[in-house]
Motif scaffolding. Sequence first.
Motif, PDB file in Angstrom:
ATOM      1  N   TYR A 243      -5.187  40.164  -5.821  1.00 45.17           N
ATOM      2  CA  TYR A 243      -4.394  39.763  -7.016  1.00 45.17           C
ATOM      3  C   TYR A 243      -3.888  39.022  -8.023  1.00 45.17           C
ATOM      4  CZ  TYR A 243      -2.126  43.587  -3.873  1.00 45.17           C
ATOM      5  OH  TYR A 243      -2.139  44.579  -3.079  1.00 45.17           O
ATOM      6  N   ALA A 244      -3.872  40.098  -8.936  1.00 44.95           N
ATOM      7  CA  ALA A 244      -3.310  39.239 -10.288  1.00 44.95           C
ATOM      8  C   ALA A 244      -2.159  39.133 -10.820  1.00 44.95           C
ATOM      9  CB  ALA A 244      -4.864  38.302 -11.272  1.00 44.95           C
ATOM     10  N   GLU A 245      -1.562  37.274 -11.029  1.00 44.10           N
ATOM     11  CA  GLU A 245       0.059  37.957 -11.880  1.00 44.10           C
ATOM     12  C   GLU A 245      -0.283  36.826 -12.819  1.00 44.10           C
ATOM     13  OE1 GLU A 245       3.622  37.511 -10.122  1.00 44.10           O
ATOM     14  OE2 GLU A 245       3.832  38.675  -8.165  1.00 44.10           O
ATOM     15  N   THR A 246      -0.012  38.241 -13.869  1.00 43.05           N
ATOM     16  CA  THR A 246      -0.247  37.461 -15.612  1.00 43.05           C
ATOM     17  C   THR A 246       0.747  37.777 -16.264  1.00 43.05           C
ATOM     18  OG1 THR A 246      -2.332  36.373 -16.821  1.00 43.05           O
ATOM     19  CG2 THR A 246      -1.781  39.124 -16.028  1.00 43.05           C
ATOM     20  N   GLU A 247       0.419  37.312 -17.847  1.00 38.51           N
ATOM     21  CA  GLU A 247       1.141  37.676 -19.025  1.00 38.51           C
ATOM     22  C   GLU A 247       0.610  38.703 -19.408  1.00 38.51           C
ATOM     23  OE1 GLU A 247       5.331  35.788 -20.925  1.00 38.51           O
ATOM     24  OE2 GLU A 247       3.139  35.326 -21.766  1.00 38.51           O
ATOM     25  N   ALA A 248       0.490  40.108 -20.461  1.00 36.97           N
ATOM     26  CA  ALA A 248       0.059  40.113 -20.978  1.00 36.97           C
ATOM     27  C   ALA A 248       0.219  40.248 -22.475  1.00 36.97           C
ATOM     28  CB  ALA A 248      -0.346  42.371 -20.916  1.00 36.97           C
ATOM     29  N   VAL A 249      -0.380  40.064 -23.402  1.00 34.04           N
ATOM     30  CA  VAL A 249      -0.755  40.098 -25.204  1.00 34.04           C
ATOM     31  C   VAL A 249      -0.576  41.132 -25.613  1.00 34.04           C
ATOM     32  CG1 VAL A 249       0.499  37.888 -26.512  1.00 34.04           C
ATOM     33  CG2 VAL A 249       0.506  37.617 -24.016  1.00 34.04           C
ATOM     34  N   ASN A 250       0.271  41.684 -26.680  1.00 37.19           N
ATOM     35  CA  ASN A 250       0.153  42.338 -27.588  1.00 37.19           C
ATOM     36  C   ASN A 250       0.544  42.363 -28.981  1.00 37.19           C
ATOM     37  OD1 ASN A 250      -1.955  44.356 -29.307  1.00 37.19           O
ATOM     38  ND2 ASN A 250       0.169  46.279 -28.822  1.00 37.19           N
ATOM     39  N   GLY A 251       0.510  41.188 -29.892  1.00 40.03           N
ATOM     40  CA  GLY A 251       0.745  40.755 -31.200  1.00 40.03           C
ATOM     41  C   GLY A 251       2.009  40.452 -30.557  1.00 40.03           C
ATOM     42  N   ARG A 252       3.269  40.564 -30.693  1.00 38.33           N
ATOM     43  CA  ARG A 252       4.509  39.788 -30.310  1.00 38.33           C
ATOM     44  C   ARG A 252       5.455  40.535 -29.318  1.00 38.33           C
ATOM     45  NH1 ARG A 252       8.393  39.127 -36.029  1.00 38.33           N
ATOM     46  NH2 ARG A 252       6.465  37.846 -37.327  1.00 38.33           N
ATOM     47  N   ARG A 253       4.417  41.175 -28.553  1.00 42.56           N
ATOM     48  CA  ARG A 253       5.206  41.801 -27.292  1.00 42.56           C
ATOM     49  C   ARG A 253       3.758  40.934 -26.011  1.00 42.56           C
ATOM     50  NH1 ARG A 253       7.208  47.447 -27.673  1.00 42.56           N
ATOM     51  NH2 ARG A 253       6.699  47.902 -30.355  1.00 42.56           N
ATOM     52  N   LYS A 254       5.502  40.426 -25.470  1.00 46.29           N
ATOM     53  CA  LYS A 254       4.787  40.371 -24.186  1.00 46.29           C
ATOM     54  C   LYS A 254       5.420  40.964 -22.584  1.00 46.29           C
ATOM     55  CE  LYS A 254       3.508  35.037 -25.940  1.00 46.29           C
ATOM     56  NZ  LYS A 254       4.704  34.099 -25.846  1.00 46.29           N
ATOM     57  N   VAL A 255       4.349  41.115 -21.346  1.00 45.55           N
ATOM     58  CA  VAL A 255       4.677  42.217 -20.865  1.00 45.55           C
ATOM     59  C   VAL A 255       4.240  41.278 -19.410  1.00 45.55           C
ATOM     60  CG1 VAL A 255       4.783  44.145 -19.379  1.00 45.55           C
ATOM     61  CG2 VAL A 255       4.599  43.867 -21.266  1.00 45.55           C
ATOM     62  N   LYS A 256       4.963  40.977 -18.180  1.00 45.69           N
ATOM     63  CA  LYS A 256       4.388  40.660 -17.399  1.00 45.69           C
ATOM     64  C   LYS A 256       3.326  41.510 -16.603  1.00 45.69           C
ATOM     65  CE  LYS A 256       7.445  36.316 -16.964  1.00 45.69           C
ATOM     66  NZ  LYS A 256       8.192  35.145 -15.717  1.00 45.69           N
TER      67      LYS A 256
ATOM     68  N   ASP B  23       2.318  53.354 -16.986  1.00 40.46           N
ATOM     69  CA  ASP B  23       2.729  54.429 -18.113  1.00 40.46           C
ATOM     70  C   ASP B  23       4.083  53.409 -18.515  1.00 40.46           C
ATOM     71  OD1 ASP B  23       4.053  55.229 -15.763  1.00 40.46           O
ATOM     72  OD2 ASP B  23       4.793  57.259 -17.039  1.00 40.46           O
ATOM     73  N   LYS B  24       4.766  53.079 -17.512  1.00 39.97           N
ATOM     74  CA  LYS B  24       5.684  51.988 -17.682  1.00 39.97           C
ATOM     75  C   LYS B  24       5.066  51.332 -18.638  1.00 39.97           C
ATOM     76  CE  LYS B  24       7.728  52.110 -14.100  1.00 39.97           C
ATOM     77  NZ  LYS B  24       9.108  51.555 -12.495  1.00 39.97           N
ATOM     78  N   GLY B  25       4.614  49.803 -18.181  1.00 35.55           N
ATOM     79  CA  GLY B  25       4.001  49.106 -18.774  1.00 35.55           C
ATOM     80  C   GLY B  25       3.424  49.376 -19.576  1.00 35.55           C
ATOM     81  N   ALA B  26       2.804  50.034 -20.428  1.00 35.69           N
ATOM     82  CA  ALA B  26       1.819  50.217 -21.023  1.00 35.69           C
ATOM     83  C   ALA B  26       2.724  50.805 -22.749  1.00 35.69           C
ATOM     84  CB  ALA B  26       1.009  52.004 -20.969  1.00 35.69           C
ATOM     85  N   GLU B  27       3.930  51.062 -21.710  1.00 35.94           N
ATOM     86  CA  GLU B  27       5.231  51.563 -22.995  1.00 35.94           C
ATOM     87  C   GLU B  27       5.528  50.278 -23.318  1.00 35.94           C
ATOM     88  OE1 GLU B  27       7.955  54.758 -21.574  1.00 35.94           O
ATOM     89  OE2 GLU B  27       6.751  56.370 -21.754  1.00 35.94           O
ATOM     90  N   GLN B  28       5.367  49.306 -22.876  1.00 33.01           N
ATOM     91  CA  GLN B  28       6.195  47.795 -23.030  1.00 33.01           C
ATOM     92  C   GLN B  28       5.576  47.332 -23.619  1.00 33.01           C
ATOM     93  OE1 GLN B  28       7.630  46.160 -19.334  1.00 33.01           O
ATOM     94  NE2 GLN B  28       9.065  47.713 -18.779  1.00 33.01           N
ATOM     95  N   LEU B  29       3.828  47.578 -23.545  1.00 36.05           N
ATOM     96  CA  LEU B  29       3.292  46.386 -24.010  1.00 36.05           C
ATOM     97  C   LEU B  29       2.429  46.965 -25.210  1.00 36.05           C
ATOM     98  CD1 LEU B  29       1.352  44.013 -23.910  1.00 36.05           C
ATOM     99  CD2 LEU B  29      -0.219  45.299 -22.556  1.00 36.05           C
ATOM    100  N   PHE B  30       2.383  48.138 -25.708  1.00 38.51           N
ATOM    101  CA  PHE B  30       1.667  48.903 -26.523  1.00 38.51           C
ATOM    102  C   PHE B  30       3.291  49.882 -27.501  1.00 38.51           C
ATOM    103  CE2 PHE B  30      -1.547  48.301 -24.460  1.00 38.51           C
ATOM    104  CZ  PHE B  30      -2.852  47.511 -25.187  1.00 38.51           C
TER     105      PHE B  30
END
Length: 402
Positions: free
Chosen positions: A101-114, A154-161
């Motif tokens: 497993y890996a816990e990390t922060e995904a970054v897309n522009g100004r959006r950051k999601v754990k 899908d929930k994480g994708a919506e938050q990130l993009f």
Amino acid sequence: MLIENMSMALHAIRANKMRSFLTMLGIIIGIGAVIAIVSVGDSMRNLFADAYKDVGFNRAIVMVSWEVEDFRMTDLFTREEMGRIKDIYQDKIEYIDSDSYAETEAVNGRRKVKFQFQGIDSNYTDVQPLNMIYGRAINEGDIKSGARNVVLEDKGAEQLFGTSDCAGRTFRMTINKDTQEYTVVGVYRKDLSPMVAMMMGNGQTQSGFLPDTVLTKPGDMFQTVNFYVRDGVDMTSFLKELTRYVAKLKNRPESEIRTMSVADQMGSVDSGLSGMSAAVGGIAAISLLVGGIGIMNIMMVSVTERTREIGIRKALGARTMDIMVQFLTESAFMSLCGGVTGILLGVLLVKAGGAMFQMTVIVRPSVVILAVGFSALVGIFFGLYPASKAAKADPIEALRYE
């Protein structure tokens, strides 16, 4: 004769509606509570079974226990050892990975999601099908090349993009202190009831999958081996067999090898819920005793009120047994009516709760039948003494009673 006694019992109940209702109230509450509690317990067990189904009933892990005093690096598993286990038990193991497993922060522009990413092999969907709504799952090419491709919920994708339809888009994240760009190759959806979603919590960390070869390199070592057995394989006997093999592989006593299966975890939870349901149901059933005492009390009053009626019936030829059966029928009928009302009340409460939380409600017919029978027995048992007293009444004294 039975129909006549039931008719007389119904007439006696209707003659004193409020008194009869208050007498039956203890039975109604007791039976309703028992039905509701048992049904809630069964429904919760089914709910947990659905939750464990998402994990996989045939899933298990094996490891050398951390509790050993002389834990050494060789107690960890290498990819070669995991591959050896897979080859030896290929007829019993359908899927195997390093449980990485890996816990990390995904970054897309100004959006950051754990995110918490699970490393999987290419045949993961054979044991845990994913409801893909966009793109594809991780495939063999991703595994072999160690491609930085991910599948997002899908929930994480919506938050990130800002949308779940993001297959082909990229983002940045850091794994093992290495910041790289990753590509979304697919998006999946988990269909959870509101109750399951509430149990799992609405944490800020989202979930996703990426190739196991991205999280672990050829020389890496890992603590556990995660696997799914094939359908039809006896999990208990296989885990004993695997324990013996791993103990020999790691030069450890079998007592220091730890295995844990989802089926065992579910069994423990199920046993706990069953015990709790039985205990609370038993406490609720105490109200049946109170209801039974109420029936005995009212039947004693009824016998006193109808002393002259008893004397007339005996003078006209009614036998002692006839009088006794009459009053027993009345007490049993009163208790049965309370039991049926309690069952309807209990079922309605459980159904209403199920509709509110959008969960499947289980009401076992065997419990309903048992409740009906038990409520009638309560009436007979607690009506036995008043009926016996009425049957033994002296007809001459009864006729003189005013």
